[in-house]
Write a protein that holds these residues in place. Sequence first.
Motif, mmCIF file in Angstrom:
data_model
loop_
_atom_site.group_PDB
_atom_site.id
_atom_site.type_symbol
_atom_site.label_atom_id
_atom_site.label_comp_id
_atom_site.label_asym_id
_atom_site.label_seq_id
_atom_site.Cartn_x
_atom_site.Cartn_y
_atom_site.Cartn_z
ATOM 1 N N ALA A 1 0.838 -1.208 0.000
ATOM 2 C CA ALA A 1 0.000 0.000 0.000
ATOM 3 C C ALA A 1 0.871 1.256 0.000
ATOM 4 C CB ALA A 1 -0.939 -0.002 1.206
ATOM 5 N N VAL A 2 1.987 1.213 0.727
ATOM 6 C CA VAL A 2 2.907 2.355 0.736
ATOM 7 C C VAL A 2 3.459 2.560 -0.679
ATOM 8 C CG1 VAL A 2 5.148 3.192 1.539
ATOM 9 C CG2 VAL A 2 3.537 2.174 3.161
ATOM 10 N N ALA A 3 3.893 1.480 -1.306
ATOM 11 C CA ALA A 3 4.450 1.575 -2.660
ATOM 12 C C ALA A 3 3.402 2.123 -3.629
ATOM 13 C CB ALA A 3 4.940 0.214 -3.119
ATOM 14 N N GLY A 4 2.201 1.562 -3.559
ATOM 15 C CA GLY A 4 1.131 2.009 -4.451
ATOM 16 C C GLY A 4 0.790 3.475 -4.218
ATOM 17 N N GLY A 5 0.762 3.876 -2.946
ATOM 18 C CA GLY A 5 0.433 5.249 -2.597
ATOM 19 C C GLY A 5 1.450 6.218 -3.178
ATOM 20 N N ILE A 6 2.711 5.863 -3.049
ATOM 21 C CA ILE A 6 3.753 6.770 -3.563
ATOM 22 C C ILE A 6 3.669 6.885 -5.074
ATOM 23 C CG2 ILE A 6 6.256 6.919 -3.923
ATOM 24 C CD1 ILE A 6 6.597 6.321 -1.020
ATOM 25 N N MET A 7 3.407 5.779 -5.736
ATOM 26 C CA MET A 7 3.290 5.830 -7.190
ATOM 27 C C MET A 7 2.071 6.634 -7.623
ATOM 28 S SD MET A 7 5.980 4.359 -8.101
ATOM 29 C CE MET A 7 5.725 4.337 -9.856
ATOM 30 N N ALA A 8 1.008 6.611 -6.792
ATOM 31 C CA ALA A 8 -0.236 7.291 -7.160
ATOM 32 C C ALA A 8 -0.229 8.767 -6.763
ATOM 33 C CB ALA A 8 -1.423 6.588 -6.498
ATOM 34 N N ALA B 1 7.268 -1.259 -8.310
ATOM 35 C CA ALA B 1 7.659 -0.862 -6.968
ATOM 36 C C ALA B 1 7.177 -1.905 -5.955
ATOM 37 C CB ALA B 1 7.084 0.507 -6.642
ATOM 38 N N THR B 2 5.974 -2.457 -6.243
ATOM 39 C CA THR B 2 5.392 -3.417 -5.305
ATOM 40 C C THR B 2 6.230 -4.682 -5.233
ATOM 41 O OG1 THR B 2 3.253 -2.563 -5.992
ATOM 42 C CG2 THR B 2 3.250 -4.544 -4.647
#
Lengths: 231, 380
Positions: A95-102, A165-166
């Motif tokens: 979720a952290v990785a996805g959040g940063i990418m988004a 990233a994930t």
Amino acid sequence: MLSDAEWEAILISLQVAGTAVAWILVPGIALAWLMARHEFRGKALLDGVLHLPLVLPPVVVGYLLLVSLGRQGLLGRWLDQWFGITLPFTWQGAAVAGGIMAFPLLVRAVRLSLEAVDVKLEAAASTLGANRWRILFTITLPLALPGLLTGTVLAFARALSEFGATITFASNIPGETRTLPLALYTLIQSPGKEAAAARLCAIAILIAMLSLLVSEWLARKARKRLRGRDG
Amino acid sequence: MAEHTDAPLPASHAVSGHGTDASGLTLEVDKRLGDFLLKASLTVPARGVTALFGASGSGKTSLLRLIAGLDTPDKGVIRIGEHSLVDTRQGVFVPPHRRRLGVVFQEARLFPHYRVRGNLTYGMRPGARSRFDDIVDLLGISPLLNRFPATLSGGEARRVAIGRALLTEPRLLLMDEPLTGLDGARKQELLRYIARLARDIDIPIVYVSHDPDELIAIADHLVLLDQGRVLAHGRLDELLTRFDLTEYLGGFDAASVITATVADHDHHYALTQLRLEDGQRLTIPLVDDPPGTTLRLRIPIRDVALALSKPEQVSYRNQLSARVEQIGLVAGNKTSIEVRLRVGEQILRARLTRKSFDELGVKEGISIVALIRSVAFDTR
């Protein structure tokens, strides 16, 4: 209709993307507001840094996350020691990785919609006795709502489709971090799973279409309301 | 033209009415905006309508923004009564939301996502709740309460904006060209609402405009601005008679403002008799105001002729005995001479050719008869 593994991948994906959007929403809006309404030193630099995840290879982001938030990383060690939180190889890490990418997508959309809000209306509200917070919640954010919705859905879709990233930061653990794209990747890697891969592919398309439709519907409703029509 | 009005009170007679905290505004500010330097010093009386008048670019709106708190002066003081809103020397700056000033902007600025009712109650103070219905009735906006601003006409939106500002119980109402962009009929209608407001609700109003007709209709006091400076301020009717301001008040179409009381009506000839405070009478086309009503009349300078004695058999119905108080030249006009006449306590301006002036032998201090055409009182 769907197999257990497929359900699992879908649920993990929704959970990861939902959490990703949830944690970036408030900082994203705050930053967008800062960028839209204020001039300050280093604004261009901040803008550049903000957009980095859009242009960097996702694997690089994942690697940087691993270095900083991994168990041996500076932040990661601190999180582990004080809060007992471990991010790498967990769905929270995904979720952290996805959040940063988004993040850049969210900030961009919200910033544009905030810039479109007429500051004259905010000035009028202040002469009516509203302080900064009241203006934010009763004038600025409601008027920026269509952009807010679009930004949120874009960010959600981006987090949902996050792969590089994930897999670097959170790995590809079934039942934990194996989101839809990772499950699809796994299937493609295994011989004789072409049909299953195609099914997952269709599911991914379906979810993406659905979120776009929902966002469009919500934004249209919000715009209608803002233009001041009944219903 | 005739307009309803209370007799305007000069600043020195200002009283706070009905126990409200009505008190005047004092302002002395410097503000640099690019190449433009605003350097203003003025007082706004605690009652009545004070107009900020000047060409565009004279600093009217900048001044209004400073008063509202939407801009900060580089230097200076803004006070309401004894209460400082800005004092740069003391480091005082009260933010706009704590100033309790109502602002009506040129473009109404209604919140598009609130209905009219929501707009009206957005800044409503608890004390104003009981007056909600009165204010809504006064402005004639009760049928609009459930509509969204996008569906309102320009005039309706302005009225809602005025109501919204009034419901915050402001100590002062600031209006920035609230009639801009309205067509003639709407303009007259809204002007009537504002005039009634100024009379019925005891709040001082600062009214920004560059339209002389609007100001004649509602302003009691005038602040004349030119290139960021205050050229003059005082009672409108007094400033209008000053020769030295003719150049700046040219747009006012050189006229005098006179107040008179309705004496009686002559329905047969459709005429109304007015009485001036010195007992002299004037006749104007029939108006529907009851006897005793005070009217403000605008008499264009070109509608006044002079005679040394009361002429017989002449169609000029109104003949006022007057005294020549002052004689002046008209800037940029070699043919004419302007004469200020005193009628009782009021001032009447007249303009005549230099030739007639010499032939009549007009001198300061002599008695003279001012002939005024009845149609000059057209109520429009």
